[in-house]
Design an enzyme around this catalytic site. Structure first.
Site, short mmCIF file in Angstrom:
data_model
loop_
_atom_site.label_atom_id
_atom_site.label_comp_id
_atom_site.label_asym_id
_atom_site.label_seq_id
_atom_site.Cartn_x
_atom_site.Cartn_y
_atom_site.Cartn_z
N GLY A 67 0.89 -1.27 0.04
CA GLY A 67 -0.09 0.08 0.01
C GLY A 67 0.91 1.46 -0.08
CG HIS A 68 4.47 1.36 0.67
ND1 HIS A 68 5.68 0.91 0.02
CD2 HIS A 68 4.12 0.43 1.64
CE1 HIS A 68 6.03 -0.15 0.62
NE2 HIS A 68 5.33 -0.41 1.40
CB ALA A 69 4.90 4.03 -4.87
NE ARG B 255 5.69 -0.98 -3.64
CZ ARG B 255 7.07 -1.23 -4.05
NH1 ARG B 255 7.81 -2.25 -3.40
NH2 ARG B 255 7.54 -0.33 -4.75
CB ILE C 125 4.69 7.80 -2.30
CG1 ILE C 125 5.76 8.58 -2.67
CG2 ILE C 125 3.39 8.68 -2.52
CD1 ILE C 125 6.03 8.64 -4.12
#
Ligand code: TYD
Length: 138
Positions: free
Chosen positions: A51-53, A98, A123
């Site tokens: 749940g982030h990049a 992802r 992020i």
């Protein structure tokens, strides 16, 4: 980065009746030097990770045991990879969102990372990710 830069890498496998062996050398089998290794384990059923990049970080994700899904987004396209072999690695470059879910019981997710841990490289807000992707296309 685009979804097309994300790919399954076939990790060399030395098959042996005594048990198989797979090997990864940084910048040889994967496109970066390995600075960090971490793993997810004891993942409860129904759990979601990721749940982030990342702004800079590149990763290789392996289902070293069991299986799970990795959903990748580049801001335009989405692709889902089902990882279930210890000799397949999913290469995820920087600036790809992802999400990991559908973990089988007892699964272990091994990750090779190109940088040390740095919270400033994350992020964690999807709208912020989309904004940054938009800026890079201007
Ligand atoms: P996070 O990367 O958000 O986990 P995931 O993407 O697998 O869901 O990390 C979860 C927590 O662990 C967060 O508080 C940061 C910490 N962490 C470290 O301290 N070092 C690390 O190398 C990693 C990957 C996470």
């Amino acid at each position: 980065m685009s979804i097309k830069d994300c790919k399954i890498i076939d990790i060399p496998k030395i098959t042996d009746p005594r048990g198989n062996l797979s090997v990864i050398e940084g910048s040889v089998h994967i496109p970066f030097d390995i600075k960090r290794v971490y793993y997810l384990y004891d993942v409860p059923g129904g759990s979601e990770r990721g749940g982030h990049a990342h702004i800079e970080l590149q990763q290789l994700i392996i289902a070293i045991s069991g299986s799970f899904d990795v959903i990748l987004k580049d801001g335009f396209e989405t692709e889902k990879f089902h990882l279930n072999r210890s000799y397949y690695g999913l290469y995820v470059p920087n600036m790809i969102w992802r999400e990991l879910n559908n973990f089988s019981s007892g699964s272990v997710c091994l990750v090779f990372a190109s940088t040390f841990y740095d919270e400033a490289d994350y992020i964690r807000d999807y709208r912020q990710f989309l904004r940054k992707v938009g800026e890079s296309k201007e």
